[in-house]
Design an enzyme around this catalytic site. Structure first.
Site, short mmCIF file in Angstrom:
data_model
loop_
_atom_site.label_atom_id
_atom_site.label_comp_id
_atom_site.label_asym_id
_atom_site.label_seq_id
_atom_site.Cartn_x
_atom_site.Cartn_y
_atom_site.Cartn_z
N LYS A 60 0.83 -1.22 0.00
CA LYS A 60 0.00 0.00 0.00
C LYS A 60 0.87 1.26 0.00
O LYS A 60 2.04 1.22 0.38
CB LYS A 60 -0.91 -0.02 1.23
CG LYS A 60 -1.94 -1.16 1.15
CD LYS A 60 -2.70 -1.35 2.45
CE LYS A 60 -3.65 -2.54 2.31
NZ LYS A 60 -4.22 -2.96 3.60
N GLU A 143 -12.05 0.48 -3.00
CA GLU A 143 -13.10 1.10 -2.17
C GLU A 143 -13.38 2.55 -2.53
O GLU A 143 -13.50 3.41 -1.65
CB GLU A 143 -12.74 0.93 -0.68
CG GLU A 143 -12.56 -0.53 -0.31
CD GLU A 143 -12.13 -0.76 1.14
OE1 GLU A 143 -12.13 0.19 1.93
OE2 GLU A 143 -11.80 -1.92 1.46
N GLU A 250 -10.75 -11.06 -1.22
CA GLU A 250 -10.44 -10.97 0.22
C GLU A 250 -11.38 -11.86 1.04
O GLU A 250 -11.90 -11.46 2.08
CB GLU A 250 -10.57 -9.51 0.71
CG GLU A 250 -9.76 -8.52 -0.08
CD GLU A 250 -9.76 -7.11 0.48
OE1 GLU A 250 -10.21 -6.90 1.63
OE2 GLU A 250 -9.30 -6.20 -0.23
O1 9MR Z 1 -5.99 -6.72 6.84
C1 9MR Z 1 -5.35 -5.47 6.60
C2 9MR Z 1 -4.76 -4.95 7.89
O2 9MR Z 1 -3.74 -5.82 8.35
C3 9MR Z 1 -4.20 -3.56 7.66
O3 9MR Z 1 -3.76 -3.03 8.89
C4 9MR Z 1 -5.29 -2.67 7.07
C5 9MR Z 1 -4.76 -1.28 6.77
O4 9MR Z 1 -3.77 -1.31 5.79
O5 9MR Z 1 -5.81 -3.22 5.88
C6 9MR Z 1 -6.37 -4.48 6.05
O6 9MR Z 1 -6.82 -4.96 4.80
C7 9MR Z 1 -7.94 -4.34 4.21
C8 9MR Z 1 -7.75 -4.32 2.72
O7 9MR Z 1 -6.54 -3.68 2.40
C9 9MR Z 1 -8.90 -3.65 2.00
N1 9MR Z 1 -10.16 -4.27 2.37
C10 9MR Z 1 -10.40 -4.41 3.78
C11 9MR Z 1 -9.24 -5.13 4.46
C12 9MR Z 1 -9.51 -5.34 5.92
O8 9MR Z 1 -9.57 -4.11 6.59
#
Ligand code: 9MR
Length: 357
Positions: A60, A143, A250
């Protein structure tokens, strides 16, 4: 023999059939690279069951560019090396997401709105260009729709500064940098919230009409036991009618519920019972079957779990509630859900990649 593995590691790793060897499409799981590097048992399970790698966080924007306009690609390079070593596809999650936009980007865009679009272009082109041919597909925008109902998410620096155009621009920049990469729009609840789904489909169709280079739709598929199968089937089938790749990106299946916000878990079930485990196995089996029957084979980009064990699941941490959303339990043992998922995959036996183990 695995150096550094205990007997327990070996038995829990090798007793069960490999999921990806029983699947005709790629299977993946989200991985957090640092803890994963230290966990031999987890790595062996990941290698045994999956042929696609998605970084849970490591790819990210706030991870690869934590400070102003300086990339840190060290972890991504390690991920690519790991995937090459184990013959896995790397899926890039994600390029633009309101929730992983670094604070410094927000501040800078507020001070100088004209800076943001060229920054986006440079960011995407350097990043996607660096991994051209190595990252197979990307969640280009994650999103971008409202959490609930129709319309777009407007409370993000991207929308506020650039307007809705930021979405198609992101696709254009990514395509210019790697014309062969499969480029996804990815979102949650689009399998169940029909207003949200319709906004997404209208956007995709408009992109297709105008030649915006979108090539896939990612259904995050964070579902609940009571989400009706016929709604999931309807949305997947309708999305597949666009002709794009469809990724269940996911996947997990919860029993309890939440309000979509951090700490917003609503615990109805505090214990898991044998009956619940069996029902969950059935739901996993049905989900795979729905995917395989509604999405044409050449559009099946794959299924990715958002973590595959109840010990590490984001659901417990994020919503602060008990739940059992995945196919492996807290002790890294397969649950009935594992066998349900496998049954679902096997219903496609004839076209499976191999059924050797
Ligand atoms: O599971 C992910 C978590 O470990 C991170 O802290 C968070 C922020 O970067 O993102 C979570 O993953 C998300 C994903 O990137 C987008 N869809 C929702 C997921 C769960 O929050």
């Amino acid at each position: 023999m695995c150096i550094g593995c205990t007997q327990n590691d070996l038995s829990s790793n090798l007793d069960n059939p490999s999921l990806h060897n029983n699947s005709s499409f790629p299977l993946g799981t989200a991985v957090r690279f640092k803890p994963f590097q230290k966990d031999a048992q987890l790595r062996r399970l990941q290698q045994h069951h999956f042929d696609s790698y998605t970084a849970g966080s490591d790819m990210k924007m706030n991870q690869v560019m934590p400070t102003e306009e300086r990339f840190d690609f060290s972890i991504v390079d390690s991920i690519i090396a790991y995937a090459e070593e184990h013959n896995q596809r790397v899926f890039g999650h994600n390029l633009v997401w309101h929730s992983s936009t670094p604070e410094w980007v927000r501040q800078k865009a507020k001070q100088n709105p004209k800076w943001l679009l060229p920054f986006l272009k440079g960011y995407i082109q350097s990043y996607v260009g660096r991994y051209k041919g190595k990252v197979h597909g990307w969640d280009v925008v994650n999103e971008g729709l409202n959490t609930k109902g129709a319309g777009f998410r407007t409370d993000t620096i991207w929308y506020e500064t650039i307007g809705l155009e930021y979405i198609e621009k992101a696709f254009e920049y990514a395509h210019e940098a790697d014309p062969d990469a499969i480029l996804f729009y990815n979102d949650f609840n689009i399998e169940r919230d029909l207003e949200k789904f319709n906004t997404m489909i209208e956007m995709v169709q408009d992109f297709q009409k105008r030649g915006v280079p979108i090539s896939g739709i990612g259904f995050q598929m964070h579902i609940r036991m009571d989400i009706p199968n016929d709604i999931i089937a309807y949305t997947l089938k309708t999305a597949a009618e666009t002709g794009l790749h469809i990724h269940l990106s996911e996947v997990d299946i919860i029993f309890n519920t939440h309000d979509d916000t951090r700490g917003g878990g609503i615990e109805r079930y505090t214990e898991i019972t044998p009956e619940m485990l069996v029902a969950q196995a059935k739901k996993y089996e049905e989900l795979v079957k729905i995917y395989m029957t509604t999405v044409p084979k050449d559009q099946q980009y794959g299924i990715t779990f958002w973590g595959f064990n109840d010990r590490d699941t984001w659901i417990r941490r994020f919503f602060k509630m008990r739940d059992w959303p995945t196919i492996y339990d807290e002790n890294l043992k397969p649950k009935p859900a594992f066998y349900g998922f496998l049954e679902g995959l096997k219903s496609n036996q004839i076209s499976s990649k191999s059924n050797l183990n």
